[in-house]
Write a protein that holds these residues in place. Structure first.
Motif, PDB file in Angstrom:
ATOM      1  N   GLU A  97       0.833  -1.215   0.000  1.00  0.00           N
ATOM      2  CA  GLU A  97       0.000   0.000   0.000  1.00  0.00           C
ATOM      3  C   GLU A  97       0.861   1.256   0.000  1.00  0.00           C
ATOM      4  OE1 GLU A  97      -3.808   1.784   2.472  1.00  0.00           O
ATOM      5  OE2 GLU A  97      -2.291   0.617   3.541  1.00  0.00           O
ATOM      6  N   LEU A  98       1.916   1.248   0.815  1.00  0.00           N
ATOM      7  CA  LEU A  98       2.821   2.393   0.864  1.00  0.00           C
ATOM      8  C   LEU A  98       3.530   2.578  -0.470  1.00  0.00           C
ATOM      9  CD1 LEU A  98       4.076   4.649   2.547  1.00  0.00           C
ATOM     10  CD2 LEU A  98       5.787   3.008   3.358  1.00  0.00           C
ATOM     11  N   THR A  99       3.913   1.476  -1.081  1.00  0.00           N
ATOM     12  CA  THR A  99       4.548   1.548  -2.402  1.00  0.00           C
ATOM     13  C   THR A  99       3.609   2.203  -3.406  1.00  0.00           C
ATOM     14  OG1 THR A  99       5.833  -0.457  -1.958  1.00  0.00           O
ATOM     15  CG2 THR A  99       5.580   0.198  -4.262  1.00  0.00           C
ATOM     16  N   GLY A 100       2.357   1.781  -3.408  1.00  0.00           N
ATOM     17  CA  GLY A 100       1.379   2.351  -4.326  1.00  0.00           C
ATOM     18  C   GLY A 100       1.167   3.831  -4.088  1.00  0.00           C
ATOM     19  N   LEU A 101       1.130   4.251  -2.839  1.00  0.00           N
ATOM     20  CA  LEU A 101       0.932   5.664  -2.531  1.00  0.00           C
ATOM     21  C   LEU A 101       2.102   6.507  -3.001  1.00  0.00           C
ATOM     22  CD1 LEU A 101      -0.539   5.303   1.085  1.00  0.00           C
ATOM     23  CD2 LEU A 101      -1.758   6.086  -0.955  1.00  0.00           C
ATOM     24  N   LEU A 102       3.318   5.984  -2.814  1.00  0.00           N
ATOM     25  CA  LEU A 102       4.499   6.714  -3.284  1.00  0.00           C
ATOM     26  C   LEU A 102       4.545   6.767  -4.808  1.00  0.00           C
ATOM     27  CD1 LEU A 102       7.154   5.340  -0.751  1.00  0.00           C
ATOM     28  CD2 LEU A 102       6.155   7.633  -0.798  1.00  0.00           C
ATOM     29  N   ALA A 103       4.122   5.680  -5.448  1.00  0.00           N
ATOM     30  CA  ALA A 103       4.088   5.661  -6.913  1.00  0.00           C
ATOM     31  C   ALA A 103       3.079   6.678  -7.442  1.00  0.00           C
ATOM     32  CB  ALA A 103       3.752   4.258  -7.410  1.00  0.00           C
ATOM     33  N   LEU A 111      11.451   2.569  -7.763  1.00  0.00           N
ATOM     34  CA  LEU A 111      11.936   3.530  -6.775  1.00  0.00           C
ATOM     35  C   LEU A 111      10.962   3.645  -5.610  1.00  0.00           C
ATOM     36  CD1 LEU A 111      14.093   5.566  -5.992  1.00  0.00           C
ATOM     37  CD2 LEU A 111      12.888   7.305  -7.340  1.00  0.00           C
ATOM     38  N   ALA A 112       9.666   3.585  -5.909  1.00  0.00           N
ATOM     39  CA  ALA A 112       8.655   3.652  -4.854  1.00  0.00           C
ATOM     40  C   ALA A 112       8.793   2.465  -3.909  1.00  0.00           C
ATOM     41  CB  ALA A 112       7.262   3.681  -5.468  1.00  0.00           C
ATOM     42  N   ARG A 113       9.068   1.277  -4.472  1.00  0.00           N
ATOM     43  CA  ARG A 113       9.236   0.090  -3.643  1.00  0.00           C
ATOM     44  C   ARG A 113      10.455   0.226  -2.746  1.00  0.00           C
ATOM     45  NH1 ARG A 113       5.880  -4.057  -2.033  1.00  0.00           N
ATOM     46  NH2 ARG A 113       7.132  -5.798  -1.317  1.00  0.00           N
ATOM     47  N   GLU A 114      11.541   0.708  -3.319  1.00  0.00           N
ATOM     48  CA  GLU A 114      12.773   0.872  -2.539  1.00  0.00           C
ATOM     49  C   GLU A 114      12.568   1.894  -1.421  1.00  0.00           C
ATOM     50  OE1 GLU A 114      17.427   2.291  -3.178  1.00  0.00           O
ATOM     51  OE2 GLU A 114      16.116   1.952  -4.909  1.00  0.00           O
ATOM     52  N   ALA A 115      11.905   3.007  -1.754  1.00  0.00           N
ATOM     53  CA  ALA A 115      11.658   4.036  -0.741  1.00  0.00           C
ATOM     54  C   ALA A 115      10.737   3.507   0.347  1.00  0.00           C
ATOM     55  CB  ALA A 115      11.048   5.275  -1.398  1.00  0.00           C
ATOM     56  N   ALA A 116       9.701   2.753  -0.040  1.00  0.00           N
ATOM     57  CA  ALA A 116       8.774   2.198   0.937  1.00  0.00           C
ATOM     58  C   ALA A 116       9.487   1.239   1.884  1.00  0.00           C
ATOM     59  CB  ALA A 116       7.632   1.484   0.222  1.00  0.00           C
ATOM     60  N   GLU A 117      10.376   0.435   1.360  1.00  0.00           N
ATOM     61  CA  GLU A 117      11.109  -0.507   2.214  1.00  0.00           C
ATOM     62  C   GLU A 117      12.010   0.236   3.199  1.00  0.00           C
ATOM     63  OE1 GLU A 117      13.094  -2.939  -0.603  1.00  0.00           O
ATOM     64  OE2 GLU A 117      11.370  -4.272  -0.955  1.00  0.00           O
ATOM     65  N   LEU A 125       5.231   3.009  11.156  1.00  0.00           N
ATOM     66  CA  LEU A 125       4.049   3.768  11.535  1.00  0.00           C
ATOM     67  C   LEU A 125       4.163   5.229  11.106  1.00  0.00           C
ATOM     68  CD1 LEU A 125       1.332   3.932  12.962  1.00  0.00           C
ATOM     69  CD2 LEU A 125       2.572   4.396  15.104  1.00  0.00           C
ATOM     70  N   ARG A 126       5.330   5.813  11.322  1.00  0.00           N
ATOM     71  CA  ARG A 126       5.526   7.209  10.933  1.00  0.00           C
ATOM     72  C   ARG A 126       5.387   7.379   9.419  1.00  0.00           C
ATOM     73  NH1 ARG A 126       8.016  11.349  13.487  1.00  0.00           N
ATOM     74  NH2 ARG A 126       8.841   9.915  15.052  1.00  0.00           N
ATOM     75  N   ALA A 127       5.932   6.416   8.672  1.00  0.00           N
ATOM     76  CA  ALA A 127       5.851   6.494   7.212  1.00  0.00           C
ATOM     77  C   ALA A 127       4.402   6.465   6.742  1.00  0.00           C
ATOM     78  CB  ALA A 127       6.643   5.351   6.581  1.00  0.00           C
ATOM     79  N   HIS A 128       3.619   5.525   7.269  1.00  0.00           N
ATOM     80  CA  HIS A 128       2.214   5.426   6.870  1.00  0.00           C
ATOM     81  C   HIS A 128       1.410   6.620   7.370  1.00  0.00           C
ATOM     82  CE1 HIS A 128       1.791   1.423   4.973  1.00  0.00           C
ATOM     83  NE2 HIS A 128       2.926   1.177   5.621  1.00  0.00           N
ATOM     84  N   ALA A 129       1.749   7.112   8.558  1.00  0.00           N
ATOM     85  CA  ALA A 129       1.022   8.267   9.090  1.00  0.00           C
ATOM     86  C   ALA A 129       1.220   9.485   8.195  1.00  0.00           C
ATOM     87  CB  ALA A 129       1.491   8.567  10.511  1.00  0.00           C
ATOM     88  N   ARG A 130       2.459   9.679   7.757  1.00  0.00           N
ATOM     89  CA  ARG A 130       2.749  10.847   6.932  1.00  0.00           C
ATOM     90  C   ARG A 130       2.181  10.711   5.525  1.00  0.00           C
ATOM     91  NH1 ARG A 130       9.181  11.928   8.286  1.00  0.00           N
ATOM     92  NH2 ARG A 130       8.885  13.085  10.239  1.00  0.00           N
ATOM     93  N   VAL A 131       2.441   9.565   4.895  1.00  0.00           N
ATOM     94  CA  VAL A 131       2.084   9.410   3.486  1.00  0.00           C
ATOM     95  C   VAL A 131       0.604   9.087   3.307  1.00  0.00           C
ATOM     96  CG1 VAL A 131       2.555   8.111   1.375  1.00  0.00           C
ATOM     97  CG2 VAL A 131       4.430   8.675   2.934  1.00  0.00           C
ATOM     98  N   GLU A 132       0.094   8.173   4.118  1.00  0.00           N
ATOM     99  CA  GLU A 132      -1.279   7.698   3.939  1.00  0.00           C
ATOM    100  C   GLU A 132      -2.297   8.581   4.639  1.00  0.00           C
ATOM    101  OE1 GLU A 132      -3.955   3.703   4.985  1.00  0.00           O
ATOM    102  OE2 GLU A 132      -1.757   3.643   5.123  1.00  0.00           O
ATOM    103  N   LEU A 133      -1.987   9.003   5.879  1.00  0.00           N
ATOM    104  CA  LEU A 133      -2.960   9.734   6.682  1.00  0.00           C
ATOM    105  C   LEU A 133      -2.727  11.238   6.710  1.00  0.00           C
ATOM    106  CD1 LEU A 133      -3.026   7.313   9.762  1.00  0.00           C
ATOM    107  CD2 LEU A 133      -4.543   7.307   7.768  1.00  0.00           C
ATOM    108  N   GLY A 134      -1.532  11.673   6.325  1.00  0.00           N
ATOM    109  CA  GLY A 134      -1.219  13.099   6.411  1.00  0.00           C
ATOM    110  C   GLY A 134      -1.088  13.589   7.841  1.00  0.00           C
ATOM    111  N   ILE A 135      -0.624  12.715   8.727  1.00  0.00           N
ATOM    112  CA  ILE A 135      -0.500  13.030  10.149  1.00  0.00           C
ATOM    113  C   ILE A 135       0.963  12.944  10.555  1.00  0.00           C
ATOM    114  CG2 ILE A 135      -1.107  12.305  12.497  1.00  0.00           C
ATOM    115  CD1 ILE A 135      -3.686  11.160  11.373  1.00  0.00           C
ATOM    116  N   GLU A 136       1.402  13.893  11.382  1.00  0.00           N
ATOM    117  CA  GLU A 136       2.732  13.825  11.980  1.00  0.00           C
ATOM    118  C   GLU A 136       2.555  13.290  13.399  1.00  0.00           C
ATOM    119  OE1 GLU A 136       6.523  13.627  11.953  1.00  0.00           O
ATOM    120  OE2 GLU A 136       5.621  14.698  10.266  1.00  0.00           O
ATOM    121  N   PRO A 137       2.924  12.014  13.665  1.00  0.00           N
ATOM    122  CA  PRO A 137       2.605  11.396  14.959  1.00  0.00           C
ATOM    123  C   PRO A 137       3.123  12.162  16.172  1.00  0.00           C
ATOM    124  CG  PRO A 137       3.391   9.748  13.405  1.00  0.00           C
ATOM    125  CD  PRO A 137       3.618  11.074  12.760  1.00  0.00           C
TER     126      PRO A 137
END
Length: 228
Positions: A97-103, A111-117, A125-137
């Motif tokens: 899911e994170l890969t898809g969002l970055l793509a 590159l999206a896969r590498e960045a997601a990994e 959690l921080r990565a998904h919060a920022r990219v998926e939810l737009g939240i800074e934990p």
């Protein structure tokens, strides 16, 4: 250490909220004291009404902001809890899911896969919060800070018309207050427009027109009530 874009955006939001709170304090208190001044020349009555309006308005603003920000914070915490559980149950699906969002943001799939990994290894959690939810934990809004900021901004704005109406003599009270309030509203309009990136003349005109209308209406009503 340089500020992140999220921190800068948060600071600008606080500044905009402060300007709007002060603007509300100016207009509401000015309308109240000008209305009372239209009904009576008693300095004590005008001062009493103005102080009561200042306290009621500032406390109402603080309570409303506390409730609003608390609800926002509860929603953000609930979203983070859901994300935390999903990461624990389905880490691979979340990585996809994170890969898809970055793509979707313009990266190539590889590159999206590498960045997601890399982001997942560092802090999933921080990565998904920022990219998926737009939240800074670590930077969730504090409802108490918001409440005190709103209370302070409203109070600062309300003090100007209160002083302008009680310091001059009876014959000069309303003209001095109107002039002081209109100048203050011009300043608030300019500040709000620049912080929000909006056209300055339009924002100033709206602000001044709204404040002038509020004072005209309350003064007319106060004069009518005082006469009758």
């Amino acid at each position: 250490m340089t500020e992140t874009s999220a921190a800068i955006s948060s600071r600008l939001n606080w500044l905009r909220a402060g300007v709007l709170g002060a603007n509300d304090g100016i207009i509401s208190t000015a309308g109240l004291v000008v209305g009372v001044a239209g009904a009576t020349t008693s300095r004590a009555a005008i001062l009493t009404a103005g102080v009561a309006g200042l306290l009621a308005g500032s406390l109402s603003m603080a309570a409303g902001e506390y409730v609003s920000v608390s609800s926002q914070r509860d929603s953000e915490r609930a979203a983070l809890d859901v994300e935390r559980r999903e990461l624990a149950r389905e880490p691979e699906a979340e990585l996809d899911e994170l890969t898809g969002l970055l793509a979707e943001r313009g990266l190539s799939r590889e590159l999206a896969r590498e960045a997601a990994e890399q982001l997942t290894e560092r802090d999933a959690l921080r990565a998904h919060a920022r990219v998926e939810l737009g939240i800074e934990p670590d930077e969730l809004a504090n409802p108490w800070h918001a409440a005190f900021a709103s209370l302070a901004a409203f109070t600062v704005g309300a003090v100007l018309p209160l002083l302008a109406i009680v310091l001059p003599g009876a014959s000069a009270r309303v003209p001095v207050t109107v002039a002081a309030v209109l100048v203050a509203l011009v300043c608030c309009g300019v500040a709000g427009a620049r912080l929000g990136g909006a056209p300055v003349p339009r924002a100033v005109l709206r602000n001044v027109a709204g404040g002038a209308l509020a004072m005209a209406v309350t003064y007319a009503v106060g004069t009518w009530l005082g006469t009758t």
